[in-house]
Design a protein around this motif. Structure first.
Motif, PDB file in Angstrom:
ATOM      1  N   UNK A   1       0.850  -0.933  -0.108  1.00 46.30           N
ATOM      2  CA  UNK A   1      -0.116   0.533  -0.044  1.00 46.30           C
ATOM      3  C   UNK A   1       0.864   1.207   0.311  1.00 46.30           C
ATOM      4  N   UNK A   2       0.687   2.150  -1.049  1.00 47.57           N
ATOM      5  CA  UNK A   2       1.059   3.426  -1.376  1.00 47.57           C
ATOM      6  C   UNK A   2      -0.007   4.625  -0.446  1.00 47.57           C
ATOM      7  N   UNK A   3      -0.014   4.794   0.874  1.00 45.16           N
ATOM      8  CA  UNK A   3      -1.138   5.626   1.412  1.00 45.16           C
ATOM      9  C   UNK A   3      -0.813   7.324   0.942  1.00 45.16           C
ATOM     10  N   UNK A   4       0.409   7.194   0.867  1.00 44.63           N
ATOM     11  CA  UNK A   4       1.053   8.596   0.100  1.00 44.63           C
ATOM     12  C   UNK A   4       0.068   8.874  -1.312  1.00 44.63           C
ATOM     13  N   UNK A   5       0.563   8.367  -2.040  1.00 46.03           N
ATOM     14  CA  UNK A   5       0.080   8.329  -3.671  1.00 46.03           C
ATOM     15  C   UNK A   5      -1.073   7.772  -3.858  1.00 46.03           C
ATOM     16  N   UNK A   6      -1.862   7.217  -2.594  1.00 47.52           N
ATOM     17  CA  UNK A   6      -3.534   6.802  -2.503  1.00 47.52           C
ATOM     18  C   UNK A   6      -3.022   4.863  -4.073  1.00 47.52           C
ATOM     19  N   UNK A   7      -2.452   4.571  -4.261  1.00 50.20           N
ATOM     20  CA  UNK A   7      -2.198   3.884  -5.115  1.00 50.20           C
ATOM     21  C   UNK A   7      -2.539   2.234  -3.904  1.00 50.20           C
ATOM     22  N   UNK A   8      -1.999   1.006  -4.894  1.00 47.33           N
ATOM     23  CA  UNK A   8      -1.667  -0.407  -3.773  1.00 47.33           C
ATOM     24  C   UNK A   8      -1.401  -1.095  -4.991  1.00 47.33           C
ATOM     25  N   UNK A   9      -0.493  -2.159  -4.793  1.00 45.49           N
ATOM     26  CA  UNK A   9       0.099  -2.963  -6.319  1.00 45.49           C
ATOM     27  C   UNK A   9      -0.857  -4.697  -4.717  1.00 45.49           C
ATOM     28  N   UNK A  10      -1.544  -4.975  -5.635  1.00 43.00           N
ATOM     29  CA  UNK A  10      -2.096  -6.252  -4.987  1.00 43.00           C
ATOM     30  C   UNK A  10      -1.631  -7.963  -6.076  1.00 43.00           C
ATOM     31  N   UNK A  11      -1.089  -8.563  -5.240  1.00 42.48           N
ATOM     32  CA  UNK A  11      -1.075 -10.103  -6.173  1.00 42.48           C
ATOM     33  C   UNK A  11      -1.932 -10.705  -6.197  1.00 42.48           C
ATOM     34  N   UNK A  12      -2.702 -11.241  -7.334  1.00 40.64           N
ATOM     35  CA  UNK A  12      -3.919 -12.065  -7.567  1.00 40.64           C
ATOM     36  C   UNK A  12      -4.436 -12.949  -7.129  1.00 40.64           C
ATOM     37  N   UNK A  13      -3.602 -13.713  -5.920  1.00 41.82           N
ATOM     38  CA  UNK A  13      -3.758 -14.820  -5.344  1.00 41.82           C
ATOM     39  C   UNK A  13      -4.409 -14.091  -3.486  1.00 41.82           C
ATOM     40  N   UNK A  14      -4.699 -13.064  -3.750  1.00 38.52           N
ATOM     41  CA  UNK A  14      -5.293 -12.082  -2.606  1.00 38.52           C
ATOM     42  C   UNK A  14      -7.201 -12.232  -2.117  1.00 38.52           C
ATOM     43  N   UNK A  15      -6.935 -11.892  -1.519  1.00 40.87           N
ATOM     44  CA  UNK A  15      -8.762 -11.758  -1.149  1.00 40.87           C
ATOM     45  C   UNK A  15      -8.722 -10.365  -0.831  1.00 40.87           C
ATOM     46  N   UNK A  16     -10.140 -10.503  -1.187  1.00 38.18           N
ATOM     47  CA  UNK A  16     -10.496  -8.540  -0.969  1.00 38.18           C
ATOM     48  C   UNK A  16     -10.515  -8.134   0.687  1.00 38.18           C
ATOM     49  N   UNK A  17     -10.912  -9.271   1.322  1.00 40.65           N
ATOM     50  CA  UNK A  17     -10.777  -9.006   2.414  1.00 40.65           C
ATOM     51  C   UNK A  17      -9.219  -8.679   3.174  1.00 40.65           C
ATOM     52  N   UNK A  18      -8.223  -8.979   2.560  1.00 44.20           N
ATOM     53  CA  UNK A  18      -6.992  -9.267   2.580  1.00 44.20           C
ATOM     54  C   UNK A  18      -6.562  -7.472   2.235  1.00 44.20           C
TER      55      UNK A  18
ATOM     56  N   UNK B   1      -5.760   2.377  -7.962  1.00 45.92           N
ATOM     57  CA  UNK B   1      -5.980   3.396  -7.331  1.00 45.92           C
ATOM     58  C   UNK B   1      -7.174   3.552  -6.335  1.00 45.92           C
ATOM     59  N   UNK B   2      -6.379   3.263  -4.419  1.00 43.80           N
ATOM     60  CA  UNK B   2      -7.101   3.823  -3.659  1.00 43.80           C
ATOM     61  C   UNK B   2      -8.876   5.044  -3.883  1.00 43.80           C
ATOM     62  N   UNK B   3      -9.369   5.064  -2.787  1.00 41.64           N
ATOM     63  CA  UNK B   3     -10.397   6.208  -2.844  1.00 41.64           C
ATOM     64  C   UNK B   3     -10.363   6.847  -1.454  1.00 41.64           C
ATOM     65  N   UNK B   4     -10.882   7.356  -1.423  1.00 43.77           N
ATOM     66  CA  UNK B   4     -11.183   8.174  -0.218  1.00 43.77           C
ATOM     67  C   UNK B   4     -12.237   7.515   0.778  1.00 43.77           C
ATOM     68  N   UNK B   5     -12.851   7.879   1.764  1.00 44.45           N
ATOM     69  CA  UNK B   5     -13.775   7.207   2.861  1.00 44.45           C
ATOM     70  C   UNK B   5     -13.976   7.742   3.715  1.00 44.45           C
ATOM     71  N   UNK B   6     -15.136   8.175   4.758  1.00 45.26           N
ATOM     72  CA  UNK B   6     -15.208   8.731   5.684  1.00 45.26           C
ATOM     73  C   UNK B   6     -15.007   8.198   6.472  1.00 45.26           C
ATOM     74  N   UNK B   7     -14.153   8.201   7.804  1.00 45.43           N
ATOM     75  CA  UNK B   7     -13.839   7.583   8.578  1.00 45.43           C
ATOM     76  C   UNK B   7     -15.024   7.138  10.155  1.00 45.43           C
ATOM     77  N   UNK B   8     -16.513   8.226   9.669  1.00 51.67           N
ATOM     78  CA  UNK B   8     -17.343   7.459  10.141  1.00 51.67           C
ATOM     79  C   UNK B   8     -18.632   6.877   9.200  1.00 51.67           C
ATOM     80  N   UNK B   9     -18.609   5.778   9.203  1.00 52.78           N
ATOM     81  CA  UNK B   9     -19.738   5.392   7.754  1.00 52.78           C
ATOM     82  C   UNK B   9     -21.141   5.093   9.513  1.00 52.78           C
ATOM     83  N   UNK B  10     -22.666   4.910   8.604  1.00 55.90           N
ATOM     84  CA  UNK B  10     -23.491   4.843   9.544  1.00 55.90           C
ATOM     85  C   UNK B  10     -24.297   3.592   8.164  1.00 55.90           C
ATOM     86  N   UNK B  11     -23.968   2.591   8.944  1.00 56.26           N
ATOM     87  CA  UNK B  11     -25.296   1.462   8.019  1.00 56.26           C
ATOM     88  C   UNK B  11     -26.475   1.151   9.520  1.00 56.26           C
ATOM     89  N   UNK B  12     -27.690   0.320   8.058  1.00 57.22           N
ATOM     90  CA  UNK B  12     -28.935  -0.226   8.508  1.00 57.22           C
ATOM     91  C   UNK B  12     -29.037  -0.687   8.145  1.00 57.22           C
TER      92      UNK B  12
END
Ligand code: FDA
Length: 542
Positions: A140-157, A247-258
């Motif tokens: 993860x490159x948080x500064x540039x908001x990018x990541x490399x992920x190898x394809x054996x990874x899961x989305x949870x990881x 390309x990583x995307x911005x999310x809010x620090x608080x989210x609301x679910x129902x």
């Protein structure tokens, strides 16, 4: 992603020594010959021997079964691979491609193993499975908001590793943490953030793929056509993708679910009917999806939502846009974005987030799924006809998932990537039927139920073509021939998944894999030589 100079040179070295032969049909000795070939052509024969599993190996079945999500394809009669290779390095995949091609053996590539029809680990022809489970590093490159992920990874990881670095970054992809990034991203990939940021495939900016010639290519080397094709066109038709740059995307620090549950007695039909005109038009930071299930003697619609913001902002918004739902503050929970990833995956609130790293599926059962896209609201009578089918015995644990489109999906053109279902779509439906009884008779009963429901839905859903979502793979909509498949034949299923983009996918396939080495029941076929000739004739006349 950093690659050592030696590993960059290895592929070239292998190819210089062993130029590719013409593919053959598998010989009776293919299995032994293949193994010999692998050990000969792997840069380090000791290390390749440690990642090869044949049926004689005591771990063969456990490795094969570990990522099988659908028990329909885990029975003793399901065809098994000759060999499973679990590469730890790209050069081992190159050697596998070379040796499969030499010995006329098909290759199936598996990331998370969630393919609904088992295409990543089942084939009627002699085949080898490349299981990417060991190739799953995430940088993860948080500064540039990018990541490399190898394809054996899961989305949870992936979600977990991003959250380790930043609470306000994520990636727009699916809900179930055990889904693999290999299949999911190459088929589209949508989840909680897709109304705001589009699909996973819309947010990929580079990739590494091993093609039918065994070359390792990044975006620059593969060119924009192939890079376009593997983002939504299904990677397995074109090669073995080993990594994605995101390309990583911005999310809010608080989210609301129902989650608001309404049964038929609590006006579920009216609410679902209204939601059809509301869900896609909500602001893009609000997603309200519906899960329909049988509940005792009635049918229940669960309105499940995630809002990128705080509860005090959400309540007036829902009161204004969807007052009929009767949302109350006590229905809502505020949490961090990463906690909401667990919520949408139906973990109980408070579950530790490291469950995202657990690759063991939450449930393993027999299932069959189908999909549809809805462009006009279905009448209340039409909806009631769906609910009626939930009173049949096979529907006890069936579910329908209605996911609204709109937002960012409307802004992206139909041809930006192969996934074409954009502007004009109100929502998509996923139909799922599950069962636990073994045997063909049980399978037939449940599959018949879902086919009858699908047939009932015909007048209410998209037409010409009746669209389908590649990641909800459905072999009922059409398959390739065992031998060559013409463009026209493959269009039967291809235009359902890709509409007008199907032709470009066939063109790309013809360019990068004219011999159709990477093939399956629903792989993109190259133009046949007859089609190529008639095309070039037409061109010369013009
Ligand atoms: P798998 O490994 O079976 O691969 C699927 C296909 O991609 C196969 O054809 C395979 O050969 C190919 N492939 C895999 N890795 C490859 C690689 N590295 N290179 C080339 N080809 C490769 N979808 C969605 O959009 N949103 C969601 O929320 C969910 N949720 C969900 C939950 C559950 C429980 C299931 C079973 C499925 C979903 N899906 C989904 C559907 C999911 O996106 C779809 O099944 C993906 O193709 C799964 O990708 P995997 O890598 O896990 O499967």
């Amino acid at each position: 992603m950093k690659t050592s100079p030696i590993s960059l040179l290895l592929p070239i070295f292998i190819l210089l020594l062993f130029p590719f032969p013409i593919p053959l049909e598998a010989s009776p000795h293919a299995h032994g010959d293949f193994l010999q070939c692998l050990s000969l052509h792997s840069p380090n024969s000791t290390s390749i021997s440690q990642v090869i599993y044949t049926p004689n190996n005591s771990s063969f079945s456990s490795i094969l079964d570990f990522s099988i999500r659908n028990l329909r394809f885990a029975s003793p009669s399901t065809p098994k691979p000759l060999v499973i290779v679990t590469p730890v390095h790209e050069s081992q995949i190159q050697a596998t491609v070379y040796c499969c091609k030499t010995h006329g053996i098909q290759i199936r590539v598996r990331s998370g193993g969630h393919d609904y029809e088992g295409l990543s680990y089942v084939s009627e022809s002699p085949f080898v499975v490349v299981d990417l489970i060991n190739l799953r590093s995430i940088t993860i490159d948080a500064e540039n908001k990018t990541a490399w992920v190898q394809t054996g990874a899961t989305i949870g990881e992936l979600y977990y590793r991003i959250a380790e670095k930043s609470k306000t970054l994520s990636f727009p992809a699916g809900a179930c943490p055990t889904v693999g990034v290999g299949g999911h991203f190459s088929g589209g990939g949508f989840g909680a953030l897709f109304r705001k940021y589009g699909l996973a495939a819309d947010n990929i900016i580079d990739a590494r793929i091993i093609n039918a010639d065994g070359d390792v290519l990044d975006r620059e080397c593969m060119g924009e056509d192939l890079f376009w094709a593997i983002r939504g066109g299904g990677g397995a038709s074109f090669g073995i993708i080993t990594a994605w740059k995101l390309n990583l995307v911005d999310v809010t620090s608080t989210v609301t679910v129902f989650t608001v549950d309404r049964t038929l007695e609590q006006n579920a039909t009216m609410l679902v009917h209204q939601w059809q005109s509301i869900g896609h038009a909500l602001p893009e930071n609000l997603l309200i999806a519906i899960f329909v299930r049988k509940a005792n003697s009635t049918v229940r619609a669960s309105f499940i939502s995630i809002f990128l913001g705080e509860v005090d902002e959400l309540i007036p918004l829902v009161e204004e846009r969807f007052p009929q739902l009767g949302l109350r503050k006590e229905d809502c929970t505020e949490m961090s974005y990463i906690e909401s990833a667990l919520y949408v995956a139906e973990f109980p609130i408070g579950e530790p987030i490291d469950v995202l790293l657990d690759r063991t599926p939450l449930t393993r059962n027999y299932f069959k799924a189908k999909s549809d896209f809805v462009n006009e609201p279905i009448s209340e009578t039409g909806l009631e006809g769906i609910w009626e089918r939930f009173y049949e015995g096979e529907a006890e644990t069936a579910e329908l998932i209605f996911s609204p489109d709109g937002g960012k999906m409307e802004e992206i053109s139909e041809s930006a990537i192969p996934y074409p279902h954009r502007a004009g779509t109100l929502y998509k439906i996923q139909y799922l039927v599950y069962w636990e009884e073994e045997g063909i008779k049980a399978s037939e009963r449940y599959i018949d139920w879902i086919r009858r429901l699908y047939s009932y839905m015909t007048p209410y859903v998209s037409k010409s073509p009746r669209a389908a979502y590649l990641n909800y793979r459905d072999l009922d909509i059409g398959v390739n021939n065992k031998g060559n498949t013409s463009y026209e034949q493959a269009s039967v299923w291809g235009t359902k998944y890709f509409k007008g983009n199907f032709q470009r996918l066939v063109q790309v396939k013809t360019m990068v894999d004219p011999g159709n080495f990477f093939r399956s029941e629903q792989s993109i076929p190259p133009f046949t030589s007859k089609e190529r000739k008639s095309k070039s004739k037409r061109k010369s006349i013009l």
